[in-house]
Enzyme design. Sequence first.
Site, PDB file in Angstrom:
ATOM      1  N   SER A 147       0.809  -1.236   0.000  1.00 40.64           N
ATOM      2  CA  SER A 147       0.000   0.000   0.000  1.00 40.64           C
ATOM      3  C   SER A 147       0.837   1.278   0.000  1.00 40.64           C
ATOM      4  O   SER A 147       0.405   2.303   0.533  1.00 40.64           O
ATOM      5  CB  SER A 147      -0.952   0.048   1.207  1.00 40.64           C
ATOM      6  OG  SER A 147      -1.655  -1.152   1.328  1.00 40.64           O
ATOM      7  N   ARG A 148       2.059   1.191  -0.520  1.00 39.68           N
ATOM      8  CA  ARG A 148       2.965   2.358  -0.580  1.00 39.68           C
ATOM      9  C   ARG A 148       3.409   2.847   0.808  1.00 39.68           C
ATOM     10  O   ARG A 148       3.911   3.949   0.945  1.00 39.68           O
ATOM     11  CB  ARG A 148       2.340   3.539  -1.357  1.00 39.68           C
ATOM     12  CG  ARG A 148       2.036   3.211  -2.811  1.00 39.68           C
ATOM     13  CD  ARG A 148       3.349   3.141  -3.602  1.00 39.68           C
ATOM     14  NE  ARG A 148       3.175   2.790  -5.005  1.00 39.68           N
ATOM     15  CZ  ARG A 148       3.221   1.550  -5.498  1.00 39.68           C
ATOM     16  NH1 ARG A 148       3.397   0.512  -4.682  1.00 39.68           N
ATOM     17  NH2 ARG A 148       3.087   1.325  -6.781  1.00 39.68           N
TER      18      ARG A 148
END
Length: 217
Positions: A195-196
């Site tokens: 999710s970065r």
Amino acid sequence: MNKGMKSKLSEIRNDYRKAALSEEVSPNEPFQLLESWIHQAIECELSEPTAMVLSTVNLSGMPSSRLVLLKGLEQGILKFFTNYESAKAAQMEKNSGIALLFFWAGLERQVRIEGKAFKLPSEESDQYFKSRPRESQLGAWSSRQSRVIASRDILQKEFEKQQALWEDKIPERPSFWGGYGVKPHYIEFWQGRSSRLHDRLAYTLINSDWIRQRLSP
Ligand SMILES: Cc1cc2nc3c(=O)[nH]c(=O)nc-3n(C[C@H](O)[C@H](O)[C@H](O)COP(=O)(O)O)c2cc1C
């Protein structure tokens, strides 16, 4: 670039899930971690695991980057070898501030380094030059790195000339070829996460102590 390719570029993305980097497993000083990441990249048989992007800056502040190979990491000094008359050498002569960057895609890892470059003692360059294959030694003699040449043929002819010159001798190190050491004052480890929400641990040398901080991805 055609339209199809453009939409494809914007669709390329990965979710990184291979590993994590926590304060608990990170040492107080960065070199042990750097060594272990380099060794893991070698063990995983990634292509060019020791390749690092070297960025130098000219006097107008214009940066320029290229790959070089790490040939040693001892006592907090990273070492690489090149032509002392190359474009990069001219820039380091005027401004010793440089950046290095490793990217190991297969491990979802990046390491950013900032520091000062200096020429290695000539004995160290001699020692490394001796260890190189003969073809690479002759290649160093044959190339005036970064200069414009009229054709590839010139390079080939120069190589043949050097082969003849050194025919029954061990090639000496050219005075225009040798090593640089880099003494870092900043080393940042980046581990891709889902999710970065990547892990970034930055080590900064303040006086003679390394301070470790987590940065937002
Ligand atoms: C994987 C890879 C490794 C390289 N390793 C070196 C190296 O160790 N030393 C070197 O001088 N050039 C190396 N090069 C070539 C440099 O990237 C660059 O073309 C050359 O040093 C000239 O740079 P300059 O004109 O900016 O000085 C390598 C290139 C690649 C793609």
